[in-house]
Design an enzyme around this catalytic site. Structure first.
Site, PDB file in Angstrom:
ATOM      1  N   CYS A 166      -7.909  21.721   8.712  1.00 45.12           N
ATOM      2  CA  CYS A 166      -7.204  22.834   8.075  1.00 45.12           C
ATOM      3  C   CYS A 166      -6.993  23.968   9.067  1.00 45.12           C
ATOM      4  O   CYS A 166      -7.625  24.024  10.110  1.00 45.12           O
ATOM      5  CB  CYS A 166      -8.029  23.350   6.905  1.00 45.12           C
ATOM      6  SG  CYS A 166      -8.446  22.057   5.720  1.00 45.12           S
ATOM      7  N   HIS A 178       0.473 -17.270  17.208  1.00 46.53           N
ATOM      8  CA  HIS A 178      -0.761 -17.729  16.535  1.00 46.53           C
ATOM      9  C   HIS A 178      -0.847 -17.190  15.113  1.00 46.53           C
ATOM     10  O   HIS A 178      -1.925 -16.947  14.591  1.00 46.53           O
ATOM     11  CB  HIS A 178      -1.981 -17.305  17.361  1.00 46.53           C
ATOM     12  CG  HIS A 178      -2.023 -17.958  18.698  1.00 46.53           C
ATOM     13  ND1 HIS A 178      -2.447 -19.263  18.887  1.00 46.53           N
ATOM     14  CD2 HIS A 178      -1.596 -17.535  19.913  1.00 46.53           C
ATOM     15  CE1 HIS A 178      -2.329 -19.591  20.163  1.00 46.53           C
ATOM     16  NE2 HIS A 178      -1.813 -18.560  20.809  1.00 46.53           N
TER      17      HIS A 178
END
Ligand code: AGP
Length: 605
Positions: free
Chosen positions: A2, A501
Site C-alpha cells: 500500500c 513432451h
C-alpha cells in the site's frame, strides 16, 4: 503493498495528501482514503474504492482547511475491495493507516472481544482497536503496548483525537521514509511522495516511533529516548517520477533503458574491466565462494535465470536460482562458502527480504542488487550493488530488469577475471560487448512501431506460448510474464525441446508461438522446433539475429535484432518482448501502468 503518506504543517494538508497518493498509487490502487484534523480539530475521514481520482472528486466538495492528515492507497490483502475496508480506519480515539499484514489479528479480535465493533474485514482495523484499548493519553505508551501484542509486518501512521496536529508512525518490515521540509513534516512509504518537497530524508528505523508536528519531526526509541535520524540524499529528480510526455510510465521506462544501463555500467569501469571498489565489494567475495545462489521474485528472478545461463559455462561452479517465496521455507543447502545474490528493484519485497535473512542465518555472504537506495534489503545485505535506473513507476518492470542484467553481467565478468577464467583482455572484450548491447537496444526502441502491428493477432487469442533454448529460454520467461501481467492473456514460456513432451498438444491453428532463436549453437534445433509448431498451425513470431538464415515463410512474422555475441542478445530481445506486452495491453485498452490485482512491490506475503 500500500501507499502511505502523512503531513503536518502550514500548507493545505488535503492537497498534499492527495498529490502524494497520486504519486504512490502504483503501490496499490484498489481504494484510497485520507483523514485530517479540520479547523475545529475534529478528525474527518474520506475514503472510497477505486483510484485516487475518485477520492479527489469527493474531497473537492470539502470546504474547511486542514493542516495535518494521513492518506492511504490500498492493495487488498485481508478483506475485499470495499469502502469499509479502505483506510484510514477509525477506532475510538484512534485513526490509523497500515501497510503490511498483522498475522495474529484473529487472536487479537477474540482476546479484545472486538467482533461486534469491527466495521471492516481488515487486520488493520483490529490493530486500530487494540491501540485504542491501550490509549490512555500517552501515544508512546499505547504504541509500545500495541507492538508488544501484534505479530507481522506494519507501517503505521496514526492520529489521536485529542492530539490535533500530531501524527505518529512506526514500522516493522514495511517501508517508511520521513523528512522535515520547508513545507512541513512529511512521512511516506517511499520517496516518490517526498521528492517534490525535499532532497534529504531519513529511513524510519524499525521499532522506532516518529512524531510529526507542524514545526518538527522527532524520532524516538520505544522507551521514548530521542534518536538522531541518519539523513540521506535523494539522487532522483522529480522528472524521473513523471511521464514527461509519454502516454504511459511503462513506455517511458522502456525508452530510459539505454541511459539506465550507461548509468549502471560506466561508473564501474576501471581500465576497461568491471570494478566495484566504490561499491565496497571486495574481490574476496568472488574468489572465496564455491557456489552461487540467486534469490528473487518475478522479473528479478528471471534476471537471475539469465545470470545462471551466463555464469555457469564460464565460472564452472553451480549457480542455483530460487524463488524467494519457496526458498524462505526450505532448509537450504547453502553455507559460508555460498555467495547469495539477492535481486530486488524495490528492495522491499517481503519474500525476498525473508529469504535474505534466512541466507544470512546460514552463514552465507549476501550481495544485493537493488534499485532503491536505502531500502530494507539494501541495508540488511552484507554488500549491495545499486542499479541506477531511477524510479520505476510502472508495475511491469522493464528498465529495472535490464539494469539488473547489466549488474549481473558486470559481476560475472569480474568474477571470471578474479577467478582467472577470463584474462584481462577477455574481460575487456566482454565489457565492450556489453556496452555494444546499448545501441542495439536503441535500435529496437527506434523500431518500436514494428511490434505495434504484430500484436493485432495476439490480442485476439487466449493463449500465447514463448519458447527458446539456453539463454533464449531464460529470456522467454520474462517475455511471458510481461505479456500476461499487463494484457491478461495467458502466456507460458517453454524450453523449446520440452514442448513436444506434452504442451504441444495445445498448439493448434493460429495459436501464437513467440520463438526466440539467437543462440547459434542451438539455432538449427530451434528452427526444427519452429517447424514442429508451424506444422500444427501455430502463428509463429520468430526473433533472430540480423543475419540468421531462415527460409521464407517459416515464420508469420520475423523480427531481426542487430548481430551481437550470443551472450548479449538478451538486451535488444528484452526491448522487443516489453514492447509486445505494452502494445498488447494498449490494444486491449487496459491500464498499462496499473494492471489489475498487481502492485509495484509486494511487501506482504
Ligand atoms: C514484474 O514486472 C513485476 N512487477 C514483479 O514480478 C516484480 O518483478 C517482483 O514483484 C519483484 O519485485 P522487486 O524486484 O521489487 O523485488
Amino acid at each position: 503493498m500500500c501507499g502511505i503518506i502523512g503531513y503536518s504543517g502550514p500548507l493545505e494538508a488535503r492537497d498534499i495528501l492527495l498529490t502524494g497518493l497520486s504519486q504512490l498509487e502504483y503501490r496499490g490502487y484498489d481504494s484510497a482514503g485520507i483523514a485530517y484534523f479540520d479547523t475545529f480539530s475534529d478528525i474527518h475521514v474520506v475514503k472510497k474504492i477505486g483510484k485516487v481520482a475518485n477520492l479527489k472528486s469527493i474531497c473537492a466538495l470539502e470546504t474547511d482547511t486542514a493542516h495535518c492528515g494521513i492518506g492511504h492507497t490500498r492493495w487488498a490483502t485481508h478483506g475485499g475491495v470495499s469502502d469499509a475496508n479502505a483506510h484510514p480506519h477509525r477506532a475510538g480515539k484512534v485513526t490509523l493507516i497500515h501497510n503490511g499484514i498483522i498475522e495474529n489479528y484473529h487472536g487479537l479480535t477474540e482476546e479484545f472481544d472486538l467482533e461486534d465493533q469491527l466495521a471492516s474485514q481488515t487486520d488493520s482495523e483490529v490493530a486500530a482497536w487494540v491501540l485504542d484499548r491501550f490509549y490512555e493519553g500517552s501515544p508512546l505508551d499505547a504504541i509500545r503496548h500495541l507492538l508488544e501484542r501484534i505479530q507481522g509486518s506494519y507501517g503505521f501512521c496514526i492520529m489521536f483525537d485529542d492530539r490535533p496536529g500530531e501524527i505518529y508512525a512506526v514500522r516493522s518490515i514495511s517501508p517508511l521514509v520521513a523528512s522535515y521540509t520547508h513545507s512541513g513534516a512529511l512521512i511516506a512509504s517511499d520517496l516518490t511522495a517526498l521528492i517534490p518537497y525535499t532532497r534529504s530524508y531519513f529511513v524510519v528505523p524499525e521499532h522506532h516511533i516518529v512524531k510529526l508536528t507542524g514545526y518538527k519531526i522527532s524520532l524516538m526509541d520505544l522507551e521514548g529516548n530521542a534518536v538522531s535520524p541518519e539523513m540521506m540524499k535523494v539522487d532522483w529528480n522529480m522528472d524521473s517520477a513523471m511521464k514527461n510526455g509519454f502516454p504511459h510510465f511503462m513506455l517511458k521506462e522502456i525508452h530510459e533503458q539505454p541511459e539506465a544501463l550507461k548509468q549502471t555500467i560506466l561508473p564501474r569501469m576501471a581500465k576497461g574491466i568491471p570494478d566495484f571498489e566504490d561499491d565496497r565489494i571486495p574481490d574476496s567475495l568472488f574468489t572465496r565462494c564455491s557456489q552461487i545462489h540467486i534469490i528473487a521474485c518475478g522479473t528479478a528472478m528471471h534476471a537471475g535465470m539469465v545470470a545462471k545461463a551466463l555464469m555457469e559455462p564460464v565460472l564452472r561452479i553451480p549457480v542455483t536460482v530460487s524463488i524467494a517465496s519457496e526458498f524462505r521455507y526450505e532448509d537450504p543447502l547453502i553455507d559460508e562458502k555460498t555467495l547469495v545474490m539477492i535481486i530486488s528493484q524495490s528492495g522491499e519485497t517481503i519474500d525476498t527480504l525473508a529469504a535474505l535473512r534466512l541466507a544470512k542465518s546460514c552463514g552465507s555472504m549476501t550481495l544485493a542488487i537493488v534499485n532503491v537506495k536505502g531500502s530494507t534489503i539494501a541495508r540488511e545485505s552484507d554488500y549491495v550493488l545499486y542499479t541506477h535506473a531511477g524510479p520505476e513507476i510502472a508495475v511491469a518492470s522493464t528498465k529495472a530488469y535490464s539494469v539488473q542484467l547489466a549488474a549481473l553481467y558486470m559481476i560475472s565478468c569480474r568474477m571470471a577475471f578474479v577467478r582467472e577464467k577470463f584474462t584481462r583482455s577477455e574481460a575487456k572484450a566482454f565489457l565492450t560487448e556489453l556496452l555494444d548491447a546499448i545501441p542495439a537496444m536503441e535500435t529496437m526502441i527506434r523500431k518500436k512501431e514494428e511490434e505495434k502491428h504484430l500484436v493485432t493477432h495476439l490480442i485476439q487469442q487466449n493463449d500465447v506460448f514463448f519458447m527458446g533454448r539456453g539463454l533464449d529460454y531464460a529470456f522467454s520467461l520474462e517475455g511471458a510474464l510481461k505479456l500476461k501481467e499487463i494484457s491478461y492473456i495467458h502466456a507460458e514460456a517453454y524450453a523449446a525441446g520440452e514442448l513436444k513432451h506434452g504442451t504441444i498438444a495445445l498448439i493448434a491453428s493460429k495459436v501464437p508461438v513467440i520463438a526466440i532463436a539467437t543462440q547459434e549453437h542451438v539455432f538449427a534445433k530451434m528452427i526444427s522446433n519452429v517447424r514442429e509448431v508451424k506444422a500444427r498451425g501455430a502463428f509463429v513470431i520468430l526473433l533472430t539475429k540480423e543475419h540468421a538464415a531462415v527460409e521464407e515463410g517459416l515464420a508469420d512474422i520475423h523480427i531481426r535484432i542487430p548481430d551481437l555475441d550470443d551472450r548479449f542478445t538478451v538486451f535488444p530481445i528484452a526491448v522487443i518482448l516489453q514492447l509486445i506486452a505494452y502494445y498488447a495491453s494498449i490494444g486491449k485498452n487496459l491500464d498499462v501502468d496499473q494492471p489489475r490485482n498487481l502492485a509495484k512491490s509486494v511487501t506482504v506475503e
